[in-house]
Design an enzyme around this catalytic site. Sequence first.
Site, PDB file in Angstrom:
ATOM      1  N   ASP A 196      -2.438  -4.726   0.161  1.00 22.88           N
ATOM      2  CA  ASP A 196      -2.415  -6.356   0.420  1.00 22.88           C
ATOM      3  C   ASP A 196      -2.653  -6.797   2.017  1.00 22.88           C
ATOM      4  O   ASP A 196      -3.197  -8.457   2.231  1.00 22.88           O
ATOM      5  CB  ASP A 196      -0.198  -6.193   1.380  1.00 22.88           C
ATOM      6  CG  ASP A 196      -0.185  -4.805   1.985  1.00 22.88           C
ATOM      7  OD1 ASP A 196      -0.764  -4.329   2.629  1.00 22.88           O
ATOM      8  OD2 ASP A 196       1.260  -5.041   1.450  1.00 22.88           O
ATOM      9  N   MET A 215       0.849  -1.423   0.292  1.00 22.65           N
ATOM     10  CA  MET A 215      -0.158   0.413  -0.510  1.00 22.65           C
ATOM     11  C   MET A 215       0.417   1.459  -0.405  1.00 22.65           C
ATOM     12  O   MET A 215       1.573   1.424   0.066  1.00 22.65           O
ATOM     13  CB  MET A 215      -0.922   0.162   1.057  1.00 22.65           C
ATOM     14  CG  MET A 215      -2.160  -1.246   0.567  1.00 22.65           C
ATOM     15  SD  MET A 215      -3.090  -1.062   2.720  1.00 22.65           S
ATOM     16  CE  MET A 215      -4.321   0.490   2.236  1.00 22.65           C
ATOM     17  N   HIS A 216       0.467   2.168   0.202  1.00 23.38           N
ATOM     18  CA  HIS A 216       0.387   4.035   0.208  1.00 23.38           C
ATOM     19  C   HIS A 216       1.652   4.004  -1.474  1.00 23.38           C
ATOM     20  O   HIS A 216       2.167   5.435  -1.242  1.00 23.38           O
ATOM     21  CB  HIS A 216       1.295   3.655   1.387  1.00 23.38           C
ATOM     22  CG  HIS A 216       0.606   3.207   2.715  1.00 23.38           C
ATOM     23  ND1 HIS A 216      -0.247   3.553   3.378  1.00 23.38           N
ATOM     24  CD2 HIS A 216       1.234   1.735   3.600  1.00 23.38           C
ATOM     25  CE1 HIS A 216      -0.965   2.825   3.750  1.00 23.38           C
ATOM     26  NE2 HIS A 216      -0.503   1.533   4.681  1.00 23.38           N
TER      27      HIS A 216
END
Length: 484
Positions: free
Chosen positions: A235, A79-80
């Site tokens: 995830d 992520m991110h």
Amino acid sequence: MYLGLDLGTSGVKAMLIDGDQRVVGSANGALDVSRPHPGWSEQDPADWIRATREAVAGLKAKHPAELAAVKGVGLSGHMHGATLIDTEDRVLRPCILWNDTRSHLEAAALDADPRFRAITGNIVFPGFTAPKLAWVAKNEPEVFAKVAKVLLPKDYLRLWLTGEYVSDMSDSAGTSWLDTGRRRWSSELLDATGLTEDQMPGLVEGTEQAGTLRRELAGEWGMTAGVVVAGGAGDNAASACGMGTVAEGHAFVSLGTSGVLFAANGSYLPKPESAVHAFCHALPNTWHQMGVILSATDALNWHSGVTGKSAGELTAELGETLKAPGSVTFLPYLSGERTPHNDAKIRGAFIGLGHESGRAVLTQAVLEGVTFAIRDNLEALKSAGTTIGRVTAIGGGSRSRYWLASIATALGIPVDVPAEGDFGAAFGAARLGLIAATKADPLAVCTAPKTAEIIEPVSGLAGAYEDAYRRYRALYPAIKSLAH
């Protein structure tokens, strides 16, 4: 057949399941992380495509007929990450990853704007996407001026797979731009970082269709036209779908590169001041909370690199029987910490070293340090209104029964070990591909695996663990001033 693609930090995993959710096969493509400066962590998105091609080619070599029968693809990813592309879909710079802390000043500045916590339900962490864009605007203005779309890592893979700019709710909740309760982009927060909704992908639920596989790729992989690509998930939400952690009261602990304590929620329960993440889940009208530590098996891998012994050799030296914590305490803040401290500058430490502190003593301290960091997460989740009665263990670190006994004892709850099988993010992604392609009931698909073993807390060590945890808790404020 249904294909799950999980873009991890160290590789892409491709997993095939059939209509009864039996795993047919899996294959991997390797990835590296670039760290050009302290606190930086980057990947070239072209490597994600290469690794995905390698993974799918590995599946095709062993299961060509099954791969040809794929009707749905699900995506999962770390992520991110800030993947910046121009109007021609060209990548403008390496992707800034989830564990990159360069934008800590920008994160603090955005977090000081009360709208961010109020709308997203979360602290603006340095690892999140919005502060990375603020950093790029300040330090690479020529790049920022060319940004046509900001995509999360798995959504860049989706662009390659389908030609569509689409993200899902769970992954997008980690950007600091999503109105998490209403499940839509916040134009107000985007404006605060100099962006517009036009620069964001469209949003779908993780179980919904988000494009179809491009004809060229379908031909390359031996598939028919019209293969559905699901919204997918970040995830951790994908792992939750794989574990069946989708209904209120279900929880898991993940001992991967980072560590996660994840609880599914039937409603939106933000408490940003606890540094607990309150995100959308991959299923419609569900949310989840999670505490995140940045170094779990990463801490053991670091110790492995220093000692020249593999992680397996190190944990084997401890034996199977849990010991009381010793005099050495380890703080696992090798790349800063997220829950509960939200501190990008803090760094790890061994405290209490003596001449008698051999390798096994340090290994035990490393495992306990990660355990106590997860206990910190449990306390943060409690403060945010979530009660956890037991957890299921996943991730590479869960192979160590010693570590699981340590976690059960520190948390004071049983740890369930799932039956043999891979129920992680790639499996969860494949499930989402199945749901999107067949319109199946998500709750009927996302069931929990059978439990092979239950690791109970070691009651005789509860007091010793509580004392050691109190000692651990006292160390962060003691060393904080040295790191800042």
